[in-house]
Write an enzyme that holds these catalytic residues in place. Structure first.
Site, PDB file in Angstrom:
ATOM      1  N   GLY A 156       0.722  -1.354  -0.002  1.00 50.84           N
ATOM      2  CA  GLY A 156      -0.123  -0.057  -0.094  1.00 50.84           C
ATOM      3  C   GLY A 156       0.810   1.413   0.017  1.00 50.84           C
ATOM      4  N   THR A 157       1.995   1.080   0.479  1.00 50.54           N
ATOM      5  CA  THR A 157       2.991   2.394   0.446  1.00 50.54           C
ATOM      6  C   THR A 157       4.344   2.072   0.003  1.00 50.54           C
ATOM      7  N   LEU A 159       7.968   1.498  -1.444  1.00 53.92           N
ATOM      8  CA  LEU A 159       8.465   0.720  -2.683  1.00 53.92           C
ATOM      9  C   LEU A 159       7.626  -0.228  -3.047  1.00 53.92           C
ATOM     10  N   ARG A 176       2.412 -11.213  10.247  1.00 55.55           N
ATOM     11  CA  ARG A 176       2.723 -12.382  11.421  1.00 55.55           C
ATOM     12  C   ARG A 176       1.859 -13.357  11.916  1.00 55.55           C
ATOM     13  N   PHE A 211      13.206   0.426  12.941  1.00 57.01           N
ATOM     14  CA  PHE A 211      13.478   1.885  13.581  1.00 57.01           C
ATOM     15  C   PHE A 211      14.919   1.896  14.107  1.00 57.01           C
ATOM     16  N   SER A 241      13.870  -3.646  24.080  1.00 51.74           N
ATOM     17  CA  SER A 241      13.199  -4.365  24.811  1.00 51.74           C
ATOM     18  C   SER A 241      13.127  -5.786  23.973  1.00 51.74           C
ATOM     19  N   TYR A 269      22.598  -4.426   4.381  1.00 52.67           N
ATOM     20  CA  TYR A 269      23.156  -4.906   5.687  1.00 52.67           C
ATOM     21  C   TYR A 269      22.891  -6.264   6.110  1.00 52.67           C
ATOM     22  N   LYS A 313      16.631  -9.674   8.256  1.00 51.55           N
ATOM     23  CA  LYS A 313      16.807  -9.694   6.684  1.00 51.55           C
ATOM     24  C   LYS A 313      17.883 -10.615   6.446  1.00 51.55           C
TER      25      LYS A 313
HETATM   26  C1  HXC Z   1      12.789   1.331  20.323  1.00 52.04           C
HETATM   27  C2  HXC Z   1      10.610   0.623  19.854  1.00 52.04           C
HETATM   28  C3  HXC Z   1      10.312   1.749  18.959  1.00 52.04           C
HETATM   29  C4  HXC Z   1      11.547   2.586  18.815  1.00 52.04           C
HETATM   30  C5  HXC Z   1       8.701   0.388  19.018  1.00 52.04           C
HETATM   31  N1  HXC Z   1       9.625  -0.116  19.789  1.00 52.04           N
HETATM   32  N2  HXC Z   1       9.338   1.509  18.298  1.00 52.04           N
HETATM   33  N3  HXC Z   1      11.701   0.491  20.682  1.00 52.04           N
HETATM   34  N4  HXC Z   1      12.760   2.316  19.602  1.00 52.04           N
HETATM   35  N5  HXC Z   1      11.488   3.484  17.916  1.00 52.04           N
HETATM   36  C6  HXC Z   1       9.180  -1.213  20.957  1.00 52.04           C
HETATM   37  C7  HXC Z   1       7.963  -0.909  21.560  1.00 52.04           C
HETATM   38  O1  HXC Z   1       8.290  -0.307  22.659  1.00 52.04           O
HETATM   39  C8  HXC Z   1       7.603  -2.305  21.991  1.00 52.04           C
HETATM   40  O2  HXC Z   1       8.151  -2.909  22.912  1.00 52.04           O
HETATM   41  C9  HXC Z   1       7.967  -3.187  20.737  1.00 52.04           C
HETATM   42  O3  HXC Z   1       8.760  -2.503  20.039  1.00 52.04           O
HETATM   43  C10 HXC Z   1       6.629  -3.260  19.656  1.00 52.04           C
HETATM   44  O4  HXC Z   1       6.163  -1.982  19.589  1.00 52.04           O
HETATM   45  P1  HXC Z   1       4.653  -1.816  18.885  1.00 52.04           P
HETATM   46  O5  HXC Z   1       4.602  -0.282  18.579  1.00 52.04           O
HETATM   47  O6  HXC Z   1       3.692  -2.627  19.573  1.00 52.04           O
HETATM   48  O7  HXC Z   1       4.957  -2.681  17.480  1.00 52.04           O
HETATM   49  P2  HXC Z   1       4.023  -2.642  16.285  1.00 52.04           P
HETATM   50  O8  HXC Z   1       2.782  -2.046  16.419  1.00 52.04           O
HETATM   51  O9  HXC Z   1       4.220  -4.173  15.947  1.00 52.04           O
HETATM   52  O10 HXC Z   1       4.703  -1.816  15.156  1.00 52.04           O
HETATM   53  C11 HXC Z   1       6.119  -2.367  14.532  1.00 52.04           C
HETATM   54  C12 HXC Z   1       6.977  -1.255  14.330  1.00 52.04           C
HETATM   55  C13 HXC Z   1       6.572   0.121  13.766  1.00 52.04           C
HETATM   56  C14 HXC Z   1       8.241  -1.781  13.750  1.00 52.04           C
HETATM   57  C15 HXC Z   1       7.547  -0.739  15.800  1.00 52.04           C
HETATM   58  O11 HXC Z   1       7.694   0.955  13.589  1.00 52.04           O
HETATM   59  C16 HXC Z   1       5.879  -0.506  12.236  1.00 52.04           C
HETATM   60  O12 HXC Z   1       4.675  -0.454  12.333  1.00 52.04           O
HETATM   61  N6  HXC Z   1       6.514  -0.165  11.207  1.00 52.04           N
HETATM   62  C17 HXC Z   1       6.093  -0.656   9.973  1.00 52.04           C
HETATM   63  C18 HXC Z   1       6.549   0.249   8.796  1.00 52.04           C
HETATM   64  C19 HXC Z   1       8.186   0.197   8.928  1.00 52.04           C
HETATM   65  O13 HXC Z   1       8.814   0.253   9.805  1.00 52.04           O
HETATM   66  N7  HXC Z   1       8.736   0.799   7.504  1.00 52.04           N
HETATM   67  C20 HXC Z   1      10.077   1.034   7.479  1.00 52.04           C
HETATM   68  C21 HXC Z   1      10.927   0.079   6.659  1.00 52.04           C
HETATM   69  S1  HXC Z   1      12.341   0.762   6.074  1.00 52.04           S
HETATM   70  P3  HXC Z   1       7.638  -3.133  24.700  1.00 52.04           P
HETATM   71  O14 HXC Z   1       8.809  -3.638  25.256  1.00 52.04           O
HETATM   72  O15 HXC Z   1       7.608  -1.183  24.918  1.00 52.04           O
HETATM   73  O16 HXC Z   1       6.142  -3.501  24.554  1.00 52.04           O
HETATM   74  C22 HXC Z   1      13.475  -0.464   5.977  1.00 52.04           C
HETATM   75  C23 HXC Z   1      14.769   0.028   5.294  1.00 52.04           C
HETATM   76  C24 HXC Z   1      15.911  -0.586   5.669  1.00 52.04           C
HETATM   77  O17 HXC Z   1      13.528  -1.522   6.598  1.00 52.04           O
HETATM   78  C25 HXC Z   1      17.275   0.047   5.121  1.00 52.04           C
HETATM   79  C26 HXC Z   1      17.404   1.762   4.800  1.00 52.04           C
HETATM   80  C27 HXC Z   1      18.494   2.006   4.054  1.00 52.04           C
HETATM   81  P1  NAP Z   2       7.138   1.339   4.009  1.00 56.22           P
HETATM   82  O1  NAP Z   2       6.402   2.039   3.233  1.00 56.22           O
HETATM   83  O2  NAP Z   2       6.966   1.531   5.491  1.00 56.22           O
HETATM   84  O3  NAP Z   2       6.794  -0.234   3.671  1.00 56.22           O
HETATM   85  C1  NAP Z   2       6.505  -1.205   4.811  1.00 56.22           C
HETATM   86  C2  NAP Z   2       5.063  -1.841   4.489  1.00 56.22           C
HETATM   87  O4  NAP Z   2       5.127  -2.740   5.321  1.00 56.22           O
HETATM   88  C3  NAP Z   2       4.112  -0.856   4.830  1.00 56.22           C
HETATM   89  O5  NAP Z   2       3.117  -0.681   3.829  1.00 56.22           O
HETATM   90  C4  NAP Z   2       3.378  -1.484   5.997  1.00 56.22           C
HETATM   91  O6  NAP Z   2       1.988  -1.026   6.132  1.00 56.22           O
HETATM   92  C5  NAP Z   2       3.799  -3.104   5.678  1.00 56.22           C
HETATM   93  N1  NAP Z   2       3.743  -3.737   6.976  1.00 56.22           N
HETATM   94  C6  NAP Z   2       4.430  -3.311   8.230  1.00 56.22           C
HETATM   95  N2  NAP Z   2       4.112  -4.219   9.119  1.00 56.22           N
HETATM   96  C7  NAP Z   2       3.351  -4.980   8.620  1.00 56.22           C
HETATM   97  C8  NAP Z   2       2.504  -6.319   9.012  1.00 56.22           C
HETATM   98  N3  NAP Z   2       2.742  -6.777  10.406  1.00 56.22           N
HETATM   99  N4  NAP Z   2       1.802  -6.913   8.338  1.00 56.22           N
HETATM  100  C9  NAP Z   2       1.527  -6.663   7.032  1.00 56.22           C
HETATM  101  N5  NAP Z   2       2.068  -5.514   6.498  1.00 56.22           N
HETATM  102  C10 NAP Z   2       3.134  -4.754   7.306  1.00 56.22           C
HETATM  103  O7  NAP Z   2       8.817   1.278   3.631  1.00 56.22           O
HETATM  104  P2  NAP Z   2       9.461   1.160   2.290  1.00 56.22           P
HETATM  105  O8  NAP Z   2      10.672   1.982   2.150  1.00 56.22           O
HETATM  106  O9  NAP Z   2       8.754   1.016   1.111  1.00 56.22           O
HETATM  107  O10 NAP Z   2      10.039  -0.545   2.446  1.00 56.22           O
HETATM  108  C11 NAP Z   2       9.615  -1.510   1.619  1.00 56.22           C
HETATM  109  C12 NAP Z   2      10.729  -2.708   1.715  1.00 56.22           C
HETATM  110  O11 NAP Z   2      12.077  -2.266   1.151  1.00 56.22           O
HETATM  111  C13 NAP Z   2      10.824  -3.146   3.189  1.00 56.22           C
HETATM  112  O12 NAP Z   2      11.229  -4.529   3.033  1.00 56.22           O
HETATM  113  C14 NAP Z   2      12.386  -2.484   3.412  1.00 56.22           C
HETATM  114  O13 NAP Z   2      12.953  -3.172   4.639  1.00 56.22           O
HETATM  115  C15 NAP Z   2      13.221  -2.491   2.085  1.00 56.22           C
HETATM  116  N6  NAP Z   2      14.074  -1.568   1.842  1.00 56.22           N
HETATM  117  C16 NAP Z   2      13.847  -0.197   1.840  1.00 56.22           C
HETATM  118  C17 NAP Z   2      14.645   0.820   1.753  1.00 56.22           C
HETATM  119  C18 NAP Z   2      14.582   2.171   1.629  1.00 56.22           C
HETATM  120  O14 NAP Z   2      15.602   3.060   1.741  1.00 56.22           O
HETATM  121  N7  NAP Z   2      13.307   2.895   1.608  1.00 56.22           N
HETATM  122  C19 NAP Z   2      16.219   0.344   1.747  1.00 56.22           C
HETATM  123  C20 NAP Z   2      16.364  -1.070   1.920  1.00 56.22           C
HETATM  124  C21 NAP Z   2      15.347  -1.860   2.123  1.00 56.22           C
HETATM  125  P3  NAP Z   2       1.406  -0.983   7.653  1.00 56.22           P
HETATM  126  O15 NAP Z   2       2.061  -0.521   8.574  1.00 56.22           O
HETATM  127  O16 NAP Z   2       0.124  -0.336   7.054  1.00 56.22           O
HETATM  128  O17 NAP Z   2       0.826  -2.622   7.879  1.00 56.22           O
END
Ligand code: HXC
Ligand code: NAP
Length: 289
Positions: free
Chosen positions: A22-23, A25, A73, A103, A111, A153, A168
């Site tokens: 939905g978002t 890449l 999950r 993050f 944790s 990485y 990863k």
């Molecule tokens: C430390 C954190 C944290 C943070 C959450 N936690 N965020 N700890 N720093 N910033 C901890 C919480 O305190 C909690 O632990 C546990 O993680 C679970 O948190 P929830 O909020 O319940 O998790 P959840 O709702 O499952 O959300 C997952 C998430 C969130 C990963 C934390 O950020 C998310 O929904 N992300 C989805 C999209 C995303 O991350 N996109 C980026 C991908 S980019 P406790 O102990 O307090 O219960 C990518 C690029 C890679 O991968 C390379 C780039 C160059």
């Molecule tokens: P993004 O927009 O945040 O994409 C992550 C997607 O995963 C969101 O649409 C999110 O939607 C979904 N998601 C997260 N938790 C989920 C769950 N539990 N169940 C189902 N869906 C879930 O970030 P992006 O940058 O496009 O990243 C896409 C991919 O590229 C990832 O694998 C990331 O690691 C990889 N990547 C990105 C970069 C970069 O620079 N952007 C670099 C290297 C690798 P919801 O939160 O709505 O569920």
């Protein structure tokens, strides 16, 4: 503006599931594959986001795009998403494991639940879809194609994103393992893409928040001195899912402008040495002065 690689509807009649579609890449890959004729199913946790993206893509391409909310999950939700896809499209040909959670944080501040959350989304989520779809492909004798989105990485590791690096790396091992096991027995291909920095809201808000952007510019670490364009990644994904890459299996294609090699090569920082200084160094070396 980056041009699209293929122009013809090479995926007509094929159905592809994209997790996290939905978002970011995932959305870019969904858009391009839909342009190329595929039926697209995008999944993530937020139905509203999926509906908006599905409508936007369908308006642009006229092809079927379905948004199905499912947490990667949860094996029950994954099974339901696959069943709903089969009801709507009849069969499934491709899977992109793209959903991720991430993050930045010093590891000692995390944790065990923070690790659980990221590993659950990235590694267990990828396993859930791969296993369920793999079983379906084996049963139906379909030579499906899987594409996993990892990061560079996955092999170097990285401080401050340790849960993601661990997860990863697991997906990389899964990619290479299944490519061999299922490639030989069933003709199922499994490949991966390792992107460098591609600005998306999801990644940038979490990994390069506004307050950090003044401290460093990610493009400075990259030999090509720019970040990636989402269409460049979508082009590569289309190729790896298509029959044009029919002999590529178990491969990880890095798309990062040379970033990880730049930072791995011991002498690459010598780029800071000026021409004058090189002249002096050469003179010293030749004359021994
Ligand atoms: C430390 C954190 C944290 C943070 C959450 N936690 N965020 N700890 N720093 N910033 C901890 C919480 O305190 C909690 O632990 C546990 O993680 C679970 O948190 P929830 O909020 O319940 O998790 P959840 O709702 O499952 O959300 C997952 C998430 C969130 C990963 C934390 O950020 C998310 O929904 N992300 C989805 C999209 C995303 O991350 N996109 C980026 C991908 S980019 P406790 O102990 O307090 O219960 C990518 C690029 C890679 O991968 C390379 C780039 C160059
Ligand atoms: P993004 O927009 O945040 O994409 C992550 C997607 O995963 C969101 O649409 C999110 O939607 C979904 N998601 C997260 N938790 C989920 C769950 N539990 N169940 C189902 N869906 C879930 O970030 P992006 O940058 O496009 O990243 C896409 C991919 O590229 C990832 O694998 C990331 O690691 C990889 N990547 C990105 C970069 C970069 O620079 N952007 C670099 C290297 C690798 P919801 O939160 O709505 O569920």
């Amino acid at each position: 503006m980056i041009d699209t690689m293929f122009k013809d509807p090479i995926f007509k009649g094929k159905t592809i599931i994209i997790t996290g579609g939905g978002t970011g890449l995932g959305k870019s890959m969904a858009t391009y594959l839909s342009q190329l004729g595929a039926n697209i199913v995008i999944t993530s946790r937020k139905q509203k986001v999926l509906d908006e993206t599905a409508k936007e893509i369908n308006d642009a391409t006229g092809n079927l795009v379905l948004g199905i909310a499912a947490d990667v999950r949860s094996i029950d939700e994954v099974r339901s998403a696959i069943e709903a896809t089969l009801s709507a499209c009849g069969r499934i040909d491709g899977l992109i494991n793209n959903a991720a959670g991430n993050f930045v944080s010093p590891t000692e501040r995390l944790s065990h639940r923070a690790f659980e959350s990221v590993i659950g989304i990235v590694l267990q989520g990828t396993i859930n879809y791969s296993l369920e779809l793999g079983k379906y492909w084996i049963q139906e004798k379909i030579k499906g194609t899987m594409l996993n989105i990892i990061t560079t990485y996955a092999w170097t590791g990285s401080g401050y994103t340790v849960p993601s690096a661990c997860a990863k790396a697991g997906v990389l091992a899964l990619t290479r393992s299944l490519a061999v096991e299922w490639g030989r027995k069933y003709g199922i291909r499994v490949n991966a893409i390792a992107p460098g920095p591609f600005p998306t809201k999801g990644a940038w808000d979490r990994l390069f928040p506004e307050s950090m952007r003044s401290l460093f510019d990610p493009s400075e670490r990259i030999p090509l001195q720019r970040v990636g364009d989402k269409q460049e990644l979508a082009n590569l994904a289309a190729y790896l899912l298509s029959d044009y890459s029919a002999y590529i299996n178990g491969e990880v294609v890095t798309i990062d402008g040379g970033e990880w090699l730049e930072n791995g090569g011991q002498f690459n920082d010598f780029r800071h040495i000026s021409d004058d200084m090189w002249d002096q160094l050469e003179k010293m070396r030749r004359t021994g002065e």
